[in-house]
Write a protein that holds these residues in place. Structure first.
Motif, PDB file in Angstrom:
ATOM      1  N   LEU A  85      36.157  55.065  28.549  1.00 13.20           N
ATOM      2  CA  LEU A  85      37.121  55.427  29.584  1.00 13.20           C
ATOM      3  C   LEU A  85      38.358  54.536  29.557  1.00 13.20           C
ATOM      4  N   VAL A  86      38.195  53.294  29.134  1.00 14.00           N
ATOM      5  CA  VAL A  86      39.300  52.355  28.936  1.00 14.00           C
ATOM      6  C   VAL A  86      39.029  51.634  27.631  1.00 14.00           C
ATOM      7  N   ARG A  87      40.074  51.522  26.802  1.00 19.46           N
ATOM      8  CA  ARG A  87      39.939  50.801  25.533  1.00 19.46           C
ATOM      9  C   ARG A  87      40.864  49.597  25.543  1.00 19.46           C
ATOM     10  N   LYS A  88      40.579  48.654  24.661  1.00 16.45           N
ATOM     11  CA  LYS A  88      41.378  47.423  24.608  1.00 16.45           C
ATOM     12  C   LYS A  88      42.860  47.704  24.376  1.00 16.45           C
ATOM     13  N   ASP A  89      43.175  48.753  23.622  1.00 13.23           N
ATOM     14  CA  ASP A  89      44.592  49.052  23.383  1.00 13.23           C
ATOM     15  C   ASP A  89      45.247  49.788  24.554  1.00 13.23           C
ATOM     16  N   THR A  90      44.458  50.146  25.569  1.00  9.48           N
ATOM     17  CA  THR A  90      45.017  50.770  26.781  1.00  9.48           C
ATOM     18  C   THR A  90      44.515  50.030  28.020  1.00  9.48           C
ATOM     19  N   TYR A  91      44.427  48.701  27.928  1.00 13.49           N
ATOM     20  CA  TYR A  91      43.893  47.881  29.011  1.00 13.49           C
ATOM     21  C   TYR A  91      44.695  48.053  30.296  1.00 13.49           C
ATOM     22  N   VAL A  92      44.073  47.683  31.402  1.00 11.70           N
ATOM     23  CA  VAL A  92      44.736  47.679  32.706  1.00 11.70           C
ATOM     24  C   VAL A  92      44.434  46.361  33.402  1.00 11.70           C
ATOM     25  N   TYR A  93      45.318  45.952  34.279  1.00 14.18           N
ATOM     26  CA  TYR A  93      45.115  44.749  35.082  1.00 14.18           C
ATOM     27  C   TYR A  93      44.707  45.138  36.497  1.00 14.18           C
ATOM     28  N   LEU A  94      43.752  44.414  37.041  1.00 14.93           N
ATOM     29  CA  LEU A  94      43.459  44.498  38.463  1.00 14.93           C
ATOM     30  C   LEU A  94      44.158  43.323  39.115  1.00 14.93           C
ATOM     31  N   GLU A  95      45.113  43.643  39.972  1.00 11.82           N
ATOM     32  CA  GLU A  95      45.830  42.609  40.706  1.00 11.82           C
ATOM     33  C   GLU A  95      45.000  42.164  41.901  1.00 11.82           C
ATOM     34  N   GLU A  96      45.444  41.124  42.558  1.00 18.45           N
ATOM     35  CA  GLU A  96      44.759  40.656  43.756  1.00 18.45           C
ATOM     36  C   GLU A  96      44.669  41.803  44.758  1.00 18.45           C
ATOM     37  N   GLY A  97      43.474  42.003  45.307  1.00 16.68           N
ATOM     38  CA  GLY A  97      43.250  43.064  46.284  1.00 16.68           C
ATOM     39  C   GLY A  97      42.844  44.400  45.682  1.00 16.68           C
ATOM     40  N   ASP A  98      42.879  44.530  44.359  1.00 17.30           N
ATOM     41  CA  ASP A  98      42.488  45.778  43.687  1.00 17.30           C
ATOM     42  C   ASP A  98      40.983  45.824  43.466  1.00 17.30           C
ATOM     43  N   ALA A  99      40.460  47.051  43.355  1.00 17.83           N
ATOM     44  CA  ALA A  99      39.052  47.250  43.003  1.00 17.83           C
ATOM     45  C   ALA A  99      38.943  48.450  42.072  1.00 17.83           C
ATOM     46  N   LEU A 100      37.993  48.388  41.161  1.00 15.79           N
ATOM     47  CA  LEU A 100      37.726  49.467  40.213  1.00 15.79           C
ATOM     48  C   LEU A 100      36.465  50.187  40.683  1.00 15.79           C
ATOM     49  N   TYR A 101      36.560  51.508  40.821  1.00 20.63           N
ATOM     50  CA  TYR A 101      35.442  52.316  41.309  1.00 20.63           C
ATOM     51  C   TYR A 101      35.015  53.320  40.254  1.00 20.63           C
ATOM     52  N   PHE A 102      33.711  53.618  40.261  1.00 20.36           N
ATOM     53  CA  PHE A 102      33.117  54.586  39.344  1.00 20.36           C
ATOM     54  C   PHE A 102      32.314  55.582  40.160  1.00 20.36           C
ATOM     55  N   LYS A 103      32.317  56.842  39.721  1.00 20.02           N
ATOM     56  CA  LYS A 103      31.531  57.882  40.383  1.00 20.02           C
ATOM     57  C   LYS A 103      30.951  58.815  39.336  1.00 20.02           C
ATOM     58  N   SER A 104      29.688  59.179  39.512  1.00 18.95           N
ATOM     59  CA  SER A 104      29.014  60.151  38.656  1.00 18.95           C
ATOM     60  C   SER A 104      28.559  61.310  39.529  1.00 18.95           C
ATOM     61  N   ASP A 105      28.584  62.519  38.987  1.00 22.72           N
ATOM     62  CA  ASP A 105      28.122  63.664  39.777  1.00 22.72           C
ATOM     63  C   ASP A 105      26.605  63.796  39.780  1.00 22.72           C
ATOM     64  N   LEU A 106      25.906  62.888  39.078  1.00 19.37           N
ATOM     65  CA  LEU A 106      24.451  62.942  38.985  1.00 19.37           C
ATOM     66  C   LEU A 106      23.874  61.552  39.234  1.00 19.37           C
ATOM     67  N   ALA A 107      23.062  61.420  40.273  1.00 20.57           N
ATOM     68  CA  ALA A 107      22.408  60.133  40.547  1.00 20.57           C
ATOM     69  C   ALA A 107      21.515  59.750  39.370  1.00 20.57           C
ATOM     70  N   ASN A 108      21.529  58.486  39.012  1.00 19.47           N
ATOM     71  CA  ASN A 108      20.758  57.958  37.873  1.00 19.47           C
ATOM     72  C   ASN A 108      21.145  58.617  36.554  1.00 19.47           C
ATOM     73  N   GLY A 109      22.367  59.110  36.481  1.00 22.47           N
ATOM     74  CA  GLY A 109      22.807  59.807  35.279  1.00 22.47           C
ATOM     75  C   GLY A 109      23.704  58.998  34.373  1.00 22.47           C
ATOM     76  N   ALA A 110      24.170  57.832  34.838  1.00 22.59           N
ATOM     77  CA  ALA A 110      25.135  57.082  34.017  1.00 22.59           C
ATOM     78  C   ALA A 110      24.924  55.580  34.127  1.00 22.59           C
ATOM     79  N   ASP A 111      25.120  54.914  32.997  1.00 22.95           N
ATOM     80  CA  ASP A 111      25.252  53.464  32.950  1.00 22.95           C
ATOM     81  C   ASP A 111      26.718  53.155  32.662  1.00 22.95           C
ATOM     82  N   VAL A 112      27.198  52.043  33.184  1.00 24.48           N
ATOM     83  CA  VAL A 112      28.586  51.644  32.991  1.00 24.48           C
ATOM     84  C   VAL A 112      28.615  50.208  32.487  1.00 24.48           C
ATOM     85  N   ILE A 113      29.408  49.971  31.450  1.00 22.47           N
ATOM     86  CA  ILE A 113      29.611  48.619  30.935  1.00 22.47           C
ATOM     87  C   ILE A 113      31.109  48.339  30.938  1.00 22.47           C
ATOM     88  N   ILE A 114      31.477  47.224  31.555  1.00 21.80           N
ATOM     89  CA  ILE A 114      32.879  46.825  31.678  1.00 21.80           C
ATOM     90  C   ILE A 114      33.069  45.485  30.992  1.00 21.80           C
TER      91      ILE A 114
END
Length: 120
Positions: A85-114
Motif C-alpha cells: 500500500l506504501v512503498r519506500k519510493d512513495t513514502y509519507v510523513y506523519l506529522e505531529e498529531g497525525d495517525a495512520l488508520y487501516f480498515k478491512s471489510d473482513l474481520a480476521n482477514g488481514a495482517d498489516v506490517i508497517i
C-alpha cells in the motif's frame, strides 16, 4: 514542541509494527503524538490476506485534524495474497498529531506490517 529539522536530525530509528486486524472497524496502526517533537517517515505498508478462503478490501488513511486523507481506498487483496500500500519510493510523513488508520471489510482477514523511521 516543533517537528524536527529533516536536514539535520538528531536521531533516526528504524522500526516495524505488525498487526493482526481482528475487526472491521477502523484501527489506528501508527500515531505521532501532537507534542512528540518527531516526524514518522512511513517507508512501507503491506497488507496480507490471511482469511480462510475469502477476498478482502482494505483502506489506509491518514487522520489529520479529524479529516481522513486516503492513501488506499477499497484496495482488493485476493485470497492468500498481499498488496503493497506504501512503498519506500512513495513514502509519507506523519506529522505531529497525525495517525495512520487501516480498515478491512473482513474481520480476521488481514495482517498489516508497517516499516517506518522515527526522526527527532
Amino acid at each position: 514542541m516543533a517537528a524536527p529539522n529533516l536536514v539535520s536530525p538528531t536521531t533516526i530509528n528504524g522500526k516495524s509494527d505488525i498487526f493482526k486486524i481482528s475487526t472491521t472497524n477502523e484501527t489506528s496502526v501508527l500515531s505521532n503524538a501532537s507534542s512528540s517533537g518527531k516526524a514518522l517517515k512511513v517507508n512501507s505498508v503491506f497488507a496480507a490476506n490471511v482469511s480462510s478462503n475469502n477476498n478482502v478490501y482494505v483502506d489506509l488513511y491518514i487522520l489529520r485534524s479529524s479529516v481522513k486523507y486516503y492513501l488506499a481506498y477499497q484496495v482488493y487483496v485476493p485470497y492468500a495474497a498481499s498488496q503493497v500500500l506504501v512503498r519506500k519510493d512513495t513514502y509519507v510523513y506523519l506529522e505531529e498529531g497525525d495517525a495512520l488508520y487501516f480498515k478491512s471489510d473482513l474481520a480476521n482477514g488481514a495482517d498489516v506490517i508497517i516499516s517506518y523511521e522515527e526522526i527527532s
